[in-house]
Write a protein that holds these residues in place. Structure first.
Motif, PDB file in Angstrom:
ATOM      1  N   ALA A   1       0.836  -1.220   0.000  1.00 26.50           N
ATOM      2  CA  ALA A   1       0.000   0.000   0.000  1.00 26.50           C
ATOM      3  C   ALA A   1       0.865   1.262   0.000  1.00 26.50           C
ATOM      4  N   LYS A   2       1.957   1.237   0.764  1.00 26.05           N
ATOM      5  CA  LYS A   2       2.817   2.431   0.839  1.00 26.05           C
ATOM      6  C   LYS A   2       3.452   2.730  -0.508  1.00 26.05           C
ATOM      7  N   SER A   3       3.792   1.685  -1.254  1.00 23.14           N
ATOM      8  CA  SER A   3       4.376   1.865  -2.582  1.00 23.14           C
ATOM      9  C   SER A   3       3.348   2.469  -3.549  1.00 23.14           C
ATOM     10  N   VAL A   4       2.090   1.987  -3.449  1.00 22.82           N
ATOM     11  CA  VAL A   4       1.010   2.544  -4.283  1.00 22.82           C
ATOM     12  C   VAL A   4       0.851   4.036  -3.967  1.00 22.82           C
ATOM     13  N   LEU A   5       0.915   4.358  -2.680  1.00 22.96           N
ATOM     14  CA  LEU A   5       0.776   5.755  -2.248  1.00 22.96           C
ATOM     15  C   LEU A   5       1.948   6.598  -2.759  1.00 22.96           C
ATOM     16  N   ASP A   6       3.184   6.164  -2.430  1.00 26.77           N
ATOM     17  CA  ASP A   6       4.369   6.981  -2.727  1.00 26.77           C
ATOM     18  C   ASP A   6       4.691   7.035  -4.219  1.00 26.77           C
TER      19      ASP A   6
ATOM     20  N   ILE B   1      -9.917   3.778  -1.706  1.00 27.32           N
ATOM     21  CA  ILE B   1      -9.608   2.342  -1.831  1.00 27.32           C
ATOM     22  C   ILE B   1      -8.371   1.999  -0.990  1.00 27.32           C
ATOM     23  N   LEU B   2      -7.407   2.915  -1.014  1.00 22.00           N
ATOM     24  CA  LEU B   2      -6.091   2.641  -0.435  1.00 22.00           C
ATOM     25  C   LEU B   2      -6.038   2.806   1.086  1.00 22.00           C
ATOM     26  N   GLU B   3      -6.827   3.744   1.619  1.00 21.16           N
ATOM     27  CA  GLU B   3      -6.701   4.092   3.038  1.00 21.16           C
ATOM     28  C   GLU B   3      -6.824   2.906   3.993  1.00 21.16           C
ATOM     29  N   PRO B   4      -7.829   2.033   3.824  1.00 14.03           N
ATOM     30  CA  PRO B   4      -7.925   0.890   4.744  1.00 14.03           C
ATOM     31  C   PRO B   4      -6.666   0.012   4.717  1.00 14.03           C
ATOM     32  N   GLU B   5      -6.056  -0.101   3.532  1.00 12.43           N
ATOM     33  CA  GLU B   5      -4.841  -0.920   3.394  1.00 12.43           C
ATOM     34  C   GLU B   5      -3.640  -0.250   4.069  1.00 12.43           C
ATOM     35  N   LEU B   6      -3.592   1.076   3.979  1.00 15.10           N
ATOM     36  CA  LEU B   6      -2.512   1.822   4.653  1.00 15.10           C
ATOM     37  C   LEU B   6      -2.629   1.655   6.164  1.00 15.10           C
ATOM     38  N   VAL B   7      -3.864   1.716   6.659  1.00 14.49           N
ATOM     39  CA  VAL B   7      -4.101   1.548   8.101  1.00 14.49           C
ATOM     40  C   VAL B   7      -3.667   0.149   8.534  1.00 14.49           C
ATOM     41  N   LYS B   8      -4.087  -0.858   7.743  1.00 14.92           N
ATOM     42  CA  LYS B   8      -3.722  -2.252   8.056  1.00 14.92           C
ATOM     43  C   LYS B   8      -2.212  -2.427   8.099  1.00 14.92           C
ATOM     44  N   ALA B   9      -1.529  -1.748   7.165  1.00 15.42           N
ATOM     45  CA  ALA B   9      -0.069  -1.884   7.067  1.00 15.42           C
ATOM     46  C   ALA B   9       0.659  -1.017   8.098  1.00 15.42           C
ATOM     47  N   GLY B  10      -0.122  -0.219   8.847  1.00 11.66           N
ATOM     48  CA  GLY B  10       0.481   0.639   9.876  1.00 11.66           C
ATOM     49  C   GLY B  10       1.279   1.800   9.297  1.00 11.66           C
ATOM     50  N   VAL B  11       0.919   2.234   8.075  1.00 11.13           N
ATOM     51  CA  VAL B  11       1.639   3.355   7.453  1.00 11.13           C
ATOM     52  C   VAL B  11       1.190   4.668   8.108  1.00 11.13           C
ATOM     53  N   GLN B  12       2.154   5.401   8.621  1.00 13.79           N
ATOM     54  CA  GLN B  12       1.840   6.669   9.294  1.00 13.79           C
ATOM     55  C   GLN B  12       1.845   7.826   8.293  1.00 13.79           C
ATOM     56  N   PRO B  13       0.949   8.811   8.502  1.00 13.12           N
ATOM     57  CA  PRO B  13       1.011   9.989   7.623  1.00 13.12           C
ATOM     58  C   PRO B  13       2.310  10.769   7.865  1.00 13.12           C
ATOM     59  N   VAL B  14       2.660  11.609   6.892  1.00  9.22           N
ATOM     60  CA  VAL B  14       3.858  12.452   7.002  1.00  9.22           C
ATOM     61  C   VAL B  14       3.731  13.364   8.228  1.00  9.22           C
ATOM     62  N   GLY B  15       2.504  13.809   8.481  1.00 12.88           N
ATOM     63  CA  GLY B  15       2.229  14.688   9.615  1.00 12.88           C
ATOM     64  C   GLY B  15       0.747  14.941   9.682  1.00 12.88           C
ATOM     65  N   LYS B  16       0.303  15.539  10.801  1.00  9.59           N
ATOM     66  CA  LYS B  16      -1.117  15.892  10.946  1.00  9.59           C
ATOM     67  C   LYS B  16      -1.262  17.396  10.836  1.00  9.59           C
ATOM     68  N   PHE B  17      -2.191  17.825  10.017  1.00 15.81           N
ATOM     69  CA  PHE B  17      -2.328  19.243   9.680  1.00 15.81           C
ATOM     70  C   PHE B  17      -3.768  19.687   9.915  1.00 15.81           C
ATOM     71  N   LEU B  18      -3.948  20.683  10.770  1.00 13.01           N
ATOM     72  CA  LEU B  18      -5.269  21.267  11.043  1.00 13.01           C
ATOM     73  C   LEU B  18      -5.390  22.529  10.204  1.00 13.01           C
ATOM     74  N   ILE B  19      -6.488  22.675   9.479  1.00 14.10           N
ATOM     75  CA  ILE B  19      -6.606  23.835   8.592  1.00 14.10           C
ATOM     76  C   ILE B  19      -7.993  24.450   8.694  1.00 14.10           C
ATOM     77  N   GLY B  20      -8.053  25.777   8.539  1.00 12.76           N
ATOM     78  CA  GLY B  20      -9.349  26.449   8.553  1.00 12.76           C
ATOM     79  C   GLY B  20      -9.209  27.882   8.068  1.00 12.76           C
ATOM     80  N   THR B  21     -10.345  28.443   7.601  1.00 12.58           N
ATOM     81  CA  THR B  21     -10.390  29.863   7.234  1.00 12.58           C
ATOM     82  C   THR B  21     -10.783  30.649   8.473  1.00 12.58           C
ATOM     83  N   VAL B  22     -10.136  31.784   8.656  1.00 13.69           N
ATOM     84  CA  VAL B  22     -10.241  32.563   9.887  1.00 13.69           C
ATOM     85  C   VAL B  22     -11.667  33.094  10.134  1.00 13.69           C
ATOM     86  N   GLN B  23     -11.955  33.406  11.393  1.00 12.34           N
ATOM     87  CA  GLN B  23     -13.283  33.924  11.786  1.00 12.34           C
ATOM     88  C   GLN B  23     -13.679  35.140  10.940  1.00 12.34           C
ATOM     89  N   GLY B  24     -14.944  35.150  10.478  1.00 10.48           N
ATOM     90  CA  GLY B  24     -15.458  36.272   9.699  1.00 10.48           C
ATOM     91  C   GLY B  24     -15.238  36.130   8.197  1.00 10.48           C
TER      92      GLY B  24
END
Length: 208
Positions: free
Chosen positions: A33-38, A75-98
């Protein structure tokens, strides 16, 4: 062997059905799965990002490519989870108030997903408290704050102050049409990006 170059090409062309078919075929053949992703999905989005930076493709093409990647990722995400592939990082995003603009933010979110980040999208009109609460509860490494109006830019400073006052250790990136590197420096942001492709590059350096 699965043709991961064909998968990358399908993403670049924005061909959703081909991207899904090749992903399924690769997994059925036992490709990691990681190879399919990368080597397939991320490789394709990297090329789209590079072309976008050079003005060889524009926002519609990037969105089409990102959609093809998204369909294949389902399709790929469940396989990545099964394989224990970690994301590069976790990113929180949003448009500012108003501020209710989200095309730029959505593009950045899609490009980050395309680069292997886990993205938590808070949407638009996000209060500083919401950024703080979500950053704490999700343990993200990066927070991205977007604004498209000069009138909502002060909300970025408020959000950054709230995050720092709350002891959130995540690095903070800002962007949007009226935003500049000078403004980012002034309000204490860790990174500024002029466009979605640059945002991915800066995010990678900040989590490295």
């Amino acid at each position: 062997m699965a043709d991961l170059k064909a998968l990358a090409d399908a993403v670049i062309r924005g061909d959703q059905s081909a991207a899904v078919e090749i992903t399924k075929a690769a997994l059925e053949e036992g490709t990691a799965a990681k190879s399919v992703l990368d080597d397939g999905l991320i490789a394709g989005m990297d090329i789209v990002g590079a072309r976008f930076k050079k003005n060889e493709v524009y926002i519609p093409e990037v969105l089409i490519a990102a959609r093809a990647m998204k369909m294949a990722m389902e399709i790929l995400e469940p396989e990545l989870v099964k394989a224990g592939v970690q994301p590069v990082g976790k990113f929180l995003i949003g448009t500012v108030q108003g501020d209710l603009h989200d095309i730029g933010k959505n593009l950045v979110a899609m490009m980050l997903k395309g680069a292997g980040f886990e993205v938590i999208d808070l949407g638009v009109d996000v209060r500083p408290e919401k950024f703080v609460e979500q950053a704490k509860s999700t343990g993200v490494q990066l927070v991205g704050i977007s604004a498209l109006l000069t009138t909502t830019m002060p909300g970025m400073e408020k959000a950054i102050k709230a995050l720092k006052d709350a002891g959130v250790s995540a690095k903070i990136m800002i962007g949007g049409a009226p935003v500049t590197q000078g403004y980012a420096d002034k309000i204490g942001a860790d990174g500024y990006a002029a466009d979605a492709a640059s945002a991915v590059d800066i995010a990678k350096t900040l989590v490295a």
